[in-house]
Design a protein around this motif. Structure first.
Motif, PDB file in Angstrom:
ATOM      1  N   SER A  36       0.827  -1.204   0.000  1.00  0.00           N
ATOM      2  CA  SER A  36       0.000   0.000   0.000  1.00  0.00           C
ATOM      3  C   SER A  36       0.867   1.262   0.000  1.00  0.00           C
ATOM      4  O   SER A  36       0.555   2.240  -0.688  1.00  0.00           O
ATOM      5  N   VAL A  40       0.737   4.162  -2.832  1.00  0.00           N
ATOM      6  CA  VAL A  40       0.466   5.561  -2.500  1.00  0.00           C
ATOM      7  C   VAL A  40       1.581   6.456  -3.023  1.00  0.00           C
ATOM      8  O   VAL A  40       1.323   7.533  -3.584  1.00  0.00           O
ATOM      9  N   ARG A 154      -5.364  12.436  -0.911  1.00  0.00           N
ATOM     10  CA  ARG A 154      -6.817  12.298  -1.043  1.00  0.00           C
ATOM     11  C   ARG A 154      -7.210  11.951  -2.484  1.00  0.00           C
ATOM     12  O   ARG A 154      -8.119  11.145  -2.702  1.00  0.00           O
ATOM     13  N   ASN A 156      -5.328  10.260  -4.510  1.00  0.00           N
ATOM     14  CA  ASN A 156      -4.888   8.877  -4.713  1.00  0.00           C
ATOM     15  C   ASN A 156      -5.905   7.883  -4.167  1.00  0.00           C
ATOM     16  O   ASN A 156      -6.039   6.771  -4.677  1.00  0.00           O
ATOM     17  N   TYR A 157      -6.630   8.288  -3.118  1.00  0.00           N
ATOM     18  CA  TYR A 157      -7.650   7.423  -2.533  1.00  0.00           C
ATOM     19  C   TYR A 157      -9.055   7.759  -3.031  1.00  0.00           C
ATOM     20  O   TYR A 157     -10.050   7.447  -2.389  1.00  0.00           O
TER      21      TYR A 157
END
Length: 199
Positions: A36, A40, A154, A156-157
């Protein structure tokens, strides 16, 4: 010291998981976390490169120098003990400008150079000078207009509105900066009153 704290957490986690028989779960979580983290980081690269490019254009257009010029009276107020034309002031203004624009990565080298220059002015080489403490407080609590890194995370998610934190970030960093300045002024005033009281 921080390394020892992290080592303690890691070792404690493995010991507890071994006692409870969940070593496989911890191992899987470690690999998932590493995966993860890499994902990211790759997601951040494009956004950070874009913003750094924009800031480079702004720098070439003279925006950072103009911002530094506007910050000069503030810097002179916050760092009264630094000579008027000392190189430290330039590095401090560059550091503050980069922090205000949310460019923490660009601000760090300027902050290090400023600290090195302030150390040359420091009469006690084994302790931080008041100016060094002020710079550290401001660098840590700096007011931020555009939280570039947080917006990138933010995005990226898949946040619906990654830039909605701009207002709250500005408010929070304004409060933290004001608190840092107030505490710094209080300690400086206290430091100047101590010799008078003793005398």
């Amino acid at each position: 010291m921080v390394n020892w704290i992290w080592l303690f957490f890691i070792v404690t986690g493995f010991i507890v998981s071994a006692v409870q028989g969940n070593v496989e779960t911890v191992t899987q979580a470690a690999f998932d976390g590493a995966k993860s983290g890499v994902t990211v980081c790759f997601g951040l690269i494009s956004v950070l490169v874009f913003w750094l490019g924009i800031m480079r254009i702004a720098e070439d257009a003279g925006l950072l120098s103009k911002l530094a010029f506007l910050l000069r009276p503030v810097v002179r107020f916050l760092f009264p003990g630094i000579p008027k034309d000392h190189p430290a002031l330039g590095y401090i203004m560059s550091n503050m400008s980069a922090n205000i624009l949310g460019l923490g990565n660009a601000a760090t080298p300027m902050g290090i150079k400023a600290m090195q220059e302030l150390q040359k002015l420091n009469p006690d080489k084994n302790a931080a000078s008041p100016a060094m403490c002020t710079l550290l407080a401001l660098n840590t609590a700096s007011i931020t207009l555009i939280p570039t890194t947080l917006i990138a995370i933010r995005m990226n998610y898949n946040s619906v509105n990654p830039a909605e934190i701009v207002g709250t970030t500005l408010l929070a960093t304004a409060i933290s900066t004001a608190a840092a300045i107030i505490v710094d002024r209080w300690y400086r005033r206290k430091q100047t009153l101590i010799p008078t009281t003793r005398g």
